[in-house]
Design an enzyme around this catalytic site. Structure first.
Site, PDB file in Angstrom:
ATOM      1  N   CYS A 155       0.810  -1.220   0.000  1.00  0.00           N
ATOM      2  CA  CYS A 155       0.000   0.000   0.000  1.00  0.00           C
ATOM      3  C   CYS A 155       0.841   1.267   0.000  1.00  0.00           C
ATOM      4  O   CYS A 155       0.306   2.365  -0.166  1.00  0.00           O
ATOM      5  CB  CYS A 155      -0.965  -0.024   1.177  1.00  0.00           C
ATOM      6  SG  CYS A 155      -2.083  -1.439   1.131  1.00  0.00           S
ATOM      7  N   HIS A 295      -3.428   7.158   2.766  1.00  0.00           N
ATOM      8  CA  HIS A 295      -3.851   5.854   2.267  1.00  0.00           C
ATOM      9  C   HIS A 295      -5.237   5.532   2.819  1.00  0.00           C
ATOM     10  O   HIS A 295      -5.481   5.650   4.024  1.00  0.00           O
ATOM     11  CB  HIS A 295      -2.826   4.799   2.683  1.00  0.00           C
ATOM     12  CG  HIS A 295      -3.247   3.403   2.378  1.00  0.00           C
ATOM     13  ND1 HIS A 295      -3.782   3.034   1.160  1.00  0.00           N
ATOM     14  CD2 HIS A 295      -3.226   2.270   3.133  1.00  0.00           C
ATOM     15  CE1 HIS A 295      -4.067   1.754   1.188  1.00  0.00           C
ATOM     16  NE2 HIS A 295      -3.742   1.264   2.368  1.00  0.00           N
ATOM     17  N   ASN A 325     -10.036  -0.059   0.345  1.00  0.00           N
ATOM     18  CA  ASN A 325      -8.572   0.000   0.329  1.00  0.00           C
ATOM     19  C   ASN A 325      -8.081  -0.593  -0.990  1.00  0.00           C
ATOM     20  O   ASN A 325      -8.176  -1.801  -1.199  1.00  0.00           O
ATOM     21  CB  ASN A 325      -8.029  -0.804   1.523  1.00  0.00           C
ATOM     22  CG  ASN A 325      -6.517  -0.823   1.589  1.00  0.00           C
ATOM     23  OD1 ASN A 325      -5.830  -0.454   0.633  1.00  0.00           O
ATOM     24  ND2 ASN A 325      -5.979  -1.262   2.718  1.00  0.00           N
TER      25      ASN A 325
HETATM   26  C1  LIG Z   1      -9.458  -5.290  10.618  1.00  0.00           C
HETATM   27  C2  LIG Z   1     -10.116  -4.281  11.545  1.00  0.00           C
HETATM   28  C3  LIG Z   1     -11.237  -3.538  10.812  1.00  0.00           C
HETATM   29  C4  LIG Z   1     -10.670  -5.044  12.736  1.00  0.00           C
HETATM   30  O1  LIG Z   1     -11.242  -4.148  13.624  1.00  0.00           O
HETATM   31  P1  LIG Z   1     -11.434  -4.531  15.161  1.00  0.00           P
HETATM   32  O2  LIG Z   1     -11.277  -5.986  15.367  1.00  0.00           O
HETATM   33  O3  LIG Z   1     -12.696  -3.901  15.566  1.00  0.00           O
HETATM   34  O4  LIG Z   1     -10.223  -3.882  15.912  1.00  0.00           O
HETATM   35  P2  LIG Z   1      -9.977  -2.325  16.143  1.00  0.00           P
HETATM   36  O5  LIG Z   1      -9.645  -1.741  14.850  1.00  0.00           O
HETATM   37  O6  LIG Z   1     -11.106  -1.703  16.876  1.00  0.00           O
HETATM   38  O7  LIG Z   1      -8.763  -2.305  17.158  1.00  0.00           O
HETATM   39  C5  LIG Z   1      -7.541  -2.826  16.856  1.00  0.00           C
HETATM   40  C6  LIG Z   1      -6.690  -2.610  18.086  1.00  0.00           C
HETATM   41  O8  LIG Z   1      -6.252  -1.258  18.075  1.00  0.00           O
HETATM   42  C7  LIG Z   1      -6.533  -0.687  19.352  1.00  0.00           C
HETATM   43  N1  LIG Z   1      -6.684   0.738  19.194  1.00  0.00           N
HETATM   44  C8  LIG Z   1      -7.667   1.404  18.575  1.00  0.00           C
HETATM   45  N2  LIG Z   1      -7.427   2.716  18.649  1.00  0.00           N
HETATM   46  C9  LIG Z   1      -6.281   2.870  19.350  1.00  0.00           C
HETATM   47  C10 LIG Z   1      -5.501   3.986  19.768  1.00  0.00           C
HETATM   48  N3  LIG Z   1      -5.888   5.235  19.492  1.00  0.00           N
HETATM   49  N4  LIG Z   1      -4.367   3.789  20.452  1.00  0.00           N
HETATM   50  C11 LIG Z   1      -3.966   2.534  20.730  1.00  0.00           C
HETATM   51  N5  LIG Z   1      -4.649   1.423  20.365  1.00  0.00           N
HETATM   52  C12 LIG Z   1      -5.792   1.605  19.681  1.00  0.00           C
HETATM   53  C13 LIG Z   1      -7.764  -1.410  19.806  1.00  0.00           C
HETATM   54  O9  LIG Z   1      -7.954  -1.294  21.208  1.00  0.00           O
HETATM   55  C14 LIG Z   1      -7.419  -2.823  19.382  1.00  0.00           C
HETATM   56  O10 LIG Z   1      -6.492  -3.397  20.292  1.00  0.00           O
HETATM   57  P3  LIG Z   1      -6.899  -4.614  21.282  1.00  0.00           P
HETATM   58  O11 LIG Z   1      -7.274  -5.736  20.386  1.00  0.00           O
HETATM   59  O12 LIG Z   1      -5.651  -4.855  22.050  1.00  0.00           O
HETATM   60  O13 LIG Z   1      -8.048  -4.096  22.111  1.00  0.00           O
HETATM   61  C15 LIG Z   1      -9.130  -3.235  12.055  1.00  0.00           C
HETATM   62  O14 LIG Z   1      -8.288  -3.798  13.000  1.00  0.00           O
HETATM   63  C16 LIG Z   1      -8.315  -2.624  10.976  1.00  0.00           C
HETATM   64  O15 LIG Z   1      -8.809  -1.873  10.170  1.00  0.00           O
HETATM   65  N6  LIG Z   1      -6.992  -2.934  10.940  1.00  0.00           N
HETATM   66  C17 LIG Z   1      -6.106  -2.349  10.007  1.00  0.00           C
HETATM   67  C18 LIG Z   1      -6.355  -2.973   8.680  1.00  0.00           C
HETATM   68  C19 LIG Z   1      -5.696  -2.224   7.581  1.00  0.00           C
HETATM   69  O16 LIG Z   1      -5.897  -1.058   7.451  1.00  0.00           O
HETATM   70  N7  LIG Z   1      -4.937  -2.941   6.779  1.00  0.00           N
HETATM   71  C20 LIG Z   1      -4.326  -2.447   5.636  1.00  0.00           C
HETATM   72  C21 LIG Z   1      -3.138  -1.651   5.969  1.00  0.00           C
HETATM   73  S1  LIG Z   1      -2.462  -1.204   4.426  1.00  0.00           S
END
Ligand SMILES: CC(C)(COP(=O)(O)OP(=O)(O)OC[C@H]1O[C@@H](n2cnc3c(N)ncnc32)[C@H](O)[C@@H]1OP(=O)(O)O)[C@@H](O)C(=O)NCCC(=O)NCCS
Length: 368
Positions: A155, A295, A325
């Site tokens: 990405c 992104h 994405n």
């Molecule tokens: C896949 C996804 C939608 C799943 O969502 P989800 O299961 O609801 O998980 P969340 O996104 O809410 O949280 C992920 C973690 O980040 C943490 N988090 C969220 N905001 C935060 C912040 N501001 N500071 C620190 N940690 C944070 C959450 O508490 C969670 O941690 P935990 O599992 O230890 O509680 C999401 O994790 C996501 O979008 N991930 C990134 C995917 C991505 O963008 N991939 C492509 C990159 S190119």
């Protein structure tokens, strides 16, 4: 500057996002994972983006379609990511086909003779073939007399390709460079995996680079990598380390694997840090930047960066709710749409930030 493209107009909807800043559980947590940082930045001016083109496939795949087909939890995708729909390439389209369509639009918008294009760079992690490169397919389909090579930074691929193309332009070793980001993610995700499949879509975006004035180009940029985090987002088989076998395919090991929660934590950390570093090194504030194009992975990642950095909403361009994405295509497709809306003018400062598998990131403050 001219541009052409076809992303459908936004549909309105009642999107209720769980803003991470308002989540007490999250506020109480400092990021728990340690990731590699970088303080390296560089400057590369004398480069101009003279046109942009983009192509998104016709087929719209809504959240409802995926929820119905795979039994995904209704509303989960939109609530956790902000994505409502994405585009899927037709069965007979490969990544190079999307790239060529975007490139043709960029070439037409610039009104240049294709014979003057001497370099083709394609950022992609979903190439048509392992070999030859997608860039060579693009070069051939466009009939160019040009060097052609792929850059694989997932990405961040467009940002890596942009910085690479800019080096050729700035040195005078390329007169006109076609820099493309293109991915067909729908072919590599496990369709029934709610944690990955609905996040991704297919698209291509292309920019033409030419020599610009001494104050145009990348006033400050950073390309970063943290390979120690590679397994957080990978396709573990199908390369030379673990070649494909029938058993591996049967067990779905050839699909993209993502530790979404930890990728999320990494992303919110790296995005805010790299953007702040670039702004500081360039000596500019948020107010000086016309547009931030991040992104398009997850609206909550973007919202977090806006909150931490104090970026007002009108300075951020997003289209992920309609395209999802699209990996390396994400930034140029958003740029093209922003340009079509008249949001990019000569002299504007544009902050672009890509991040993804590798782990990699690429951030650039570009004077348009
Ligand atoms: C896949 C996804 C939608 C799943 O969502 P989800 O299961 O609801 O998980 P969340 O996104 O809410 O949280 C992920 C973690 O980040 C943490 N988090 C969220 N905001 C935060 C912040 N501001 N500071 C620190 N940690 C944070 C959450 O508490 C969670 O941690 P935990 O599992 O230890 O509680 C999401 O994790 C996501 O979008 N991930 C990134 C995917 C991505 O963008 N991939 C492509 C990159 S190119």
């Amino acid at each position: 500057m001219n541009s052409q493209n076809p992303v459908a107009p936004a549909k309105t909807g009642d999107l209720v996002l769980e803003r991470i800043e308002s989540n007490p559980k999250v506020q109480a947590q400092a990021p728990r994972l340690m990731f590699r940082k970088s303080n390296r930045t560089n400057t590369l001016t004398g480069v101009a983006v003279t046109s942009i083109g983009a192509y998104v496939p016709d087929r719209i795949v809504t959240n409802a379609e995926l929820e119905n087909r795979y039994g995904f939890e209704p509303g989960w995708v939109e609530k956790r990511t902000g994505i409502k729909e994405r585009r899927y390439a037709a069965d007979d389209e490969g990544t190079s086909d999307l790239a060529v369509k975007a490139a043709r639009r960029a070439i037409a918008a610039a009104g240049v003779d294709p014979a003057e294009i001497d370099l083709v760079l394609v950022g992609t992690f979903t190439p048509d073939y392992t070999c030859p490169s997608t860039a060579c397919l693009v070069q051939n389909k466009l009939g160019l007399d040009a060097a052609a090579v792929d850059l694989q930074a997932a990405c961040s691929g467009f940002m890596y390709a942009l910085a690479t193309g800019a080096q050729f332009i700035a040195t005078g070793n390329s007169k006109r460079a076609l820099v493309i980001g293109a991915d067909i993610n729908s072919r590599i995700v496990e369709p029934s995996d709610q944690g990955t499949a609905p996040l991704f879509g297919d698209a291509a975006g292309a920019v033409l680079l030419e020599a610009g004035s001494s104050n145009q180009g990348l006033l400050c940029y950073q390309l970063g990598a943290d390979g120690a985090g590679g397994s957080m987002l990978d396709r573990p088989v199908g390369g030379t380390a673990r070649p494909l076998t029938a058993d591996l395919i049967t067990s779905g090991q050839h699909y993209l694997k993502m530790d979404g929660r930890n990728v999320f934590k990494w992303a919110i950390q790296v995005v805010t840090e790299t953007i702040q570093l670039i702004l500081d090194r360039a000596g500019v504030g948020v107010d000086d930047v016309k547009l931030f194009v991040l992104h398009q992975a997850n609206i909550r990642i973007i919202d977090h960066a806006m909150s931490v950095l104090g970026i007002p909403a009108h300075k951020v361009f997003n289209n992920l709710e309609r395209v999802g994405n699209t990996s390396a295509a994400s930034i140029p497709v958003a740029l093209e749409e922003a340009n079509r809306q008249g949001k990019l003018e000569s002299g504007d400062l544009v902050l672009m930030c890509g991040f993804g598998a590798g782990l990699t990131w690429g951030t650039g403050l570009f004077r348009w």
